[in-house]
Design a protein around this motif. Structure first.
Motif, PDB file in Angstrom:
ATOM      1  N   VAL A  25      20.739  43.629  25.738  1.00 29.44           N
ATOM      2  CA  VAL A  25      19.996  44.661  25.088  1.00 29.44           C
ATOM      3  C   VAL A  25      21.066  45.859  25.015  1.00 29.44           C
ATOM      4  O   VAL A  25      22.223  46.043  25.786  1.00 29.44           O
ATOM      5  N   TYR A  26      21.028  46.689  24.032  1.00 27.83           N
ATOM      6  CA  TYR A  26      21.962  47.608  23.845  1.00 27.83           C
ATOM      7  C   TYR A  26      21.226  49.085  23.919  1.00 27.83           C
ATOM      8  O   TYR A  26      20.392  49.336  23.325  1.00 27.83           O
ATOM      9  N   PHE A  27      22.231  50.037  24.485  1.00 25.82           N
ATOM     10  CA  PHE A  27      21.533  51.255  24.418  1.00 25.82           C
ATOM     11  C   PHE A  27      22.698  52.346  24.615  1.00 25.82           C
ATOM     12  O   PHE A  27      23.853  52.088  24.815  1.00 25.82           O
ATOM     13  N   ARG A  28      22.330  53.753  24.355  1.00 23.44           N
ATOM     14  CA  ARG A  28      23.467  54.567  24.616  1.00 23.44           C
ATOM     15  C   ARG A  28      23.642  55.408  26.150  1.00 23.44           C
ATOM     16  O   ARG A  28      22.149  55.507  26.215  1.00 23.44           O
ATOM     17  N   ASP A  29      24.329  55.793  26.593  1.00 31.06           N
ATOM     18  CA  ASP A  29      24.286  56.428  27.821  1.00 31.06           C
ATOM     19  C   ASP A  29      24.197  58.107  27.360  1.00 31.06           C
ATOM     20  O   ASP A  29      24.018  58.352  26.285  1.00 31.06           O
ATOM     21  N   PRO A  30      24.016  58.900  28.349  1.00 28.98           N
ATOM     22  CA  PRO A  30      23.880  60.461  28.107  1.00 28.98           C
ATOM     23  C   PRO A  30      24.760  60.972  27.279  1.00 28.98           C
ATOM     24  O   PRO A  30      24.750  62.058  26.539  1.00 28.98           O
ATOM     25  N   SER A  31      26.151  60.480  27.408  1.00 27.39           N
ATOM     26  CA  SER A  31      26.999  60.828  26.513  1.00 27.39           C
ATOM     27  C   SER A  31      27.102  60.232  25.244  1.00 27.39           C
ATOM     28  O   SER A  31      28.475  60.486  24.397  1.00 27.39           O
ATOM     29  N   GLY A  32      26.531  59.196  24.764  1.00 30.00           N
ATOM     30  CA  GLY A  32      26.552  58.419  23.436  1.00 30.00           C
ATOM     31  C   GLY A  32      27.560  57.142  23.626  1.00 30.00           C
ATOM     32  O   GLY A  32      27.651  56.629  22.354  1.00 30.00           O
ATOM     33  N   HIS A  33      27.873  56.732  24.750  1.00 32.07           N
ATOM     34  CA  HIS A  33      28.494  55.661  24.680  1.00 32.07           C
ATOM     35  C   HIS A  33      27.519  54.499  24.428  1.00 32.07           C
ATOM     36  O   HIS A  33      26.539  54.378  25.096  1.00 32.07           O
ATOM     37  N   LEU A  34      28.024  53.360  23.881  1.00 35.22           N
ATOM     38  CA  LEU A  34      26.978  52.266  23.699  1.00 35.22           C
ATOM     39  C   LEU A  34      27.450  51.076  24.890  1.00 35.22           C
ATOM     40  O   LEU A  34      28.311  50.686  25.074  1.00 35.22           O
ATOM     41  N   LEU A  35      26.187  51.100  25.394  1.00 32.35           N
ATOM     42  CA  LEU A  35      26.317  50.142  26.771  1.00 32.35           C
ATOM     43  C   LEU A  35      25.408  48.631  26.321  1.00 32.35           C
ATOM     44  O   LEU A  35      24.507  48.710  25.510  1.00 32.35           O
ATOM     45  N   GLU A  36      25.787  47.706  26.904  1.00 36.81           N
ATOM     46  CA  GLU A  36      25.259  46.536  26.692  1.00 36.81           C
ATOM     47  C   GLU A  36      24.730  45.891  28.101  1.00 36.81           C
ATOM     48  O   GLU A  36      25.772  45.893  29.160  1.00 36.81           O
ATOM     49  N   MET A  37      23.668  45.424  28.402  1.00 36.72           N
ATOM     50  CA  MET A  37      23.422  44.637  29.355  1.00 36.72           C
ATOM     51  C   MET A  37      23.035  43.179  29.023  1.00 36.72           C
ATOM     52  O   MET A  37      22.492  43.001  28.095  1.00 36.72           O
ATOM     53  N   LEU A  38      23.857  42.096  29.798  1.00 37.18           N
ATOM     54  CA  LEU A  38      23.607  40.547  29.288  1.00 37.18           C
ATOM     55  C   LEU A  38      23.553  39.749  30.403  1.00 37.18           C
ATOM     56  O   LEU A  38      24.223  40.083  31.480  1.00 37.18           O
ATOM     57  N   THR A  39      22.762  38.471  30.226  1.00 40.86           N
ATOM     58  CA  THR A  39      22.444  37.692  31.367  1.00 40.86           C
ATOM     59  C   THR A  39      23.398  36.561  31.253  1.00 40.86           C
ATOM     60  O   THR A  39      23.539  35.824  32.183  1.00 40.86           O
ATOM     61  N   GLN A  40      24.076  36.226  30.062  1.00 40.48           N
ATOM     62  CA  GLN A  40      24.919  35.178  29.808  1.00 40.48           C
ATOM     63  C   GLN A  40      26.636  35.653  29.254  1.00 40.48           C
ATOM     64  O   GLN A  40      26.409  36.560  28.331  1.00 40.48           O
ATOM     65  N   ALA A  52      27.909  64.282  36.273  1.00 42.48           N
ATOM     66  CA  ALA A  52      26.949  63.993  37.442  1.00 42.48           C
ATOM     67  C   ALA A  52      25.766  63.389  36.792  1.00 42.48           C
ATOM     68  O   ALA A  52      25.154  62.310  37.368  1.00 42.48           O
ATOM     69  N   ALA A  53      25.273  63.646  35.430  1.00 41.67           N
ATOM     70  CA  ALA A  53      24.133  63.045  34.917  1.00 41.67           C
ATOM     71  C   ALA A  53      24.327  61.721  34.388  1.00 41.67           C
ATOM     72  O   ALA A  53      23.692  60.850  34.549  1.00 41.67           O
ATOM     73  N   SER A  54      25.481  61.499  33.943  1.00 49.60           N
ATOM     74  CA  SER A  54      26.165  60.309  33.628  1.00 49.60           C
ATOM     75  C   SER A  54      26.128  59.280  34.940  1.00 49.60           C
ATOM     76  O   SER A  54      25.682  58.026  34.654  1.00 49.60           O
ATOM     77  N   ALA A  55      26.792  59.527  35.812  1.00 52.87           N
ATOM     78  CA  ALA A  55      26.747  58.727  37.019  1.00 52.87           C
ATOM     79  C   ALA A  55      25.200  58.410  37.508  1.00 52.87           C
ATOM     80  O   ALA A  55      24.944  57.298  37.736  1.00 52.87           O
ATOM     81  N   GLU A  56      24.297  59.392  37.483  1.00 57.01           N
ATOM     82  CA  GLU A  56      22.914  59.124  37.999  1.00 57.01           C
ATOM     83  C   GLU A  56      22.401  58.114  36.906  1.00 57.01           C
ATOM     84  O   GLU A  56      21.458  57.147  37.545  1.00 57.01           O
ATOM     85  N   PHE A  57      22.523  58.124  35.722  1.00 59.06           N
ATOM     86  CA  PHE A  57      21.907  57.243  34.729  1.00 59.06           C
ATOM     87  C   PHE A  57      22.558  55.823  35.108  1.00 59.06           C
ATOM     88  O   PHE A  57      22.015  54.787  34.970  1.00 59.06           O
ATOM     89  N   TYR A  58      23.946  55.652  35.204  1.00 60.17           N
ATOM     90  CA  TYR A  58      24.600  54.283  35.524  1.00 60.17           C
ATOM     91  C   TYR A  58      24.003  53.779  36.845  1.00 60.17           C
ATOM     92  O   TYR A  58      23.896  52.668  36.972  1.00 60.17           O
ATOM     93  N   LEU A  59      23.790  54.573  37.879  1.00 62.25           N
ATOM     94  CA  LEU A  59      23.137  54.304  39.040  1.00 62.25           C
ATOM     95  C   LEU A  59      21.756  53.777  39.001  1.00 62.25           C
ATOM     96  O   LEU A  59      21.538  52.670  39.357  1.00 62.25           O
ATOM     97  N   GLU A  60      21.084  54.361  38.118  1.00 56.95           N
ATOM     98  CA  GLU A  60      19.517  54.064  38.172  1.00 56.95           C
ATOM     99  C   GLU A  60      19.445  52.590  37.218  1.00 56.95           C
ATOM    100  O   GLU A  60      18.893  51.521  37.564  1.00 56.95           O
ATOM    101  N   VAL A  61      20.163  52.554  36.064  1.00 52.66           N
ATOM    102  CA  VAL A  61      20.093  51.536  35.255  1.00 52.66           C
ATOM    103  C   VAL A  61      21.056  50.263  35.822  1.00 52.66           C
ATOM    104  O   VAL A  61      20.551  49.160  35.556  1.00 52.66           O
ATOM    105  N   LEU A  62      22.131  50.408  36.253  1.00 54.59           N
ATOM    106  CA  LEU A  62      22.813  49.259  36.598  1.00 54.59           C
ATOM    107  C   LEU A  62      22.678  48.829  38.170  1.00 54.59           C
ATOM    108  O   LEU A  62      23.181  47.864  38.563  1.00 54.59           O
ATOM    109  N   GLY A  63      22.120  49.748  39.046  1.00 54.89           N
ATOM    110  CA  GLY A  63      21.984  49.642  40.276  1.00 54.89           C
ATOM    111  C   GLY A  63      23.407  49.735  41.135  1.00 54.89           C
ATOM    112  O   GLY A  63      23.406  48.861  41.987  1.00 54.89           O
TER     113      GLY A  63
END
Length: 122
Positions: free
Chosen positions: A104-119, A16-27
């Motif tokens: 930009v690179y960052f970790r989710d609450p469980s430690g997975h490495l995420l990346e947001m990119l525009t290209q 649930a905490a991970s889903a909330e994180f993704y909801l907020e960060v990824l929209g």
């Protein structure tokens, strides 16, 4: 039918905490949960399913987004005070890469490495 990516299951310490994180960060948007899964959906209808699991080997997930969504997501990271880097080697903390679009690179609450990119890479 062409081939497209449909869903992935992401192991989480607290689904649930991970889903909330993704909801907020990824929209992303909520969808119905079932079985052991807490489910959310991305704009392209890709389903992300979070389930309680040991996270011994974190995964890397990259999310392509437009500039407005990147700005919104990056603001969410900053509001949450999430440590982030301009590079996957984590040598440029607190920065955003602008070498080819923004990244930009960052970790989710469980430690997975995420990346947001525009290209996209390809």
């Amino acid at each position: 039918m062409s081939v497209s990516f449909n869903h992935t299951i992401i192991g989480a310490h607290d689904p649930a905490a991970s889903a909330e994180f993704y909801l907020e960060v990824l929209g992303a948007r909520r969808t119905e949960d079932w079985g052991p899964f807490v489910n959310i959906v991305l704009d392209d209808d890709t389903l992300l399913q979070f389930a309680t699991a040991p996270v011994n080997d974190p995964i890397h997930l990259a999310f392509l987004m437009n500039d407005d969504e990147f700005d919104r997501g990056y603001a969410a990271l900053r509001r949450r005070d999430v440590e982030h880097w301009a590079d996957p080697q984590m040598r440029r903390p607190g920065e955003v890469s602008t070498d080819d679009g923004r990244r930009v690179y960052f970790r989710d609450p469980s430690g997975h490495l995420l990346e947001m990119l525009t290209q996209p890479y390809v």
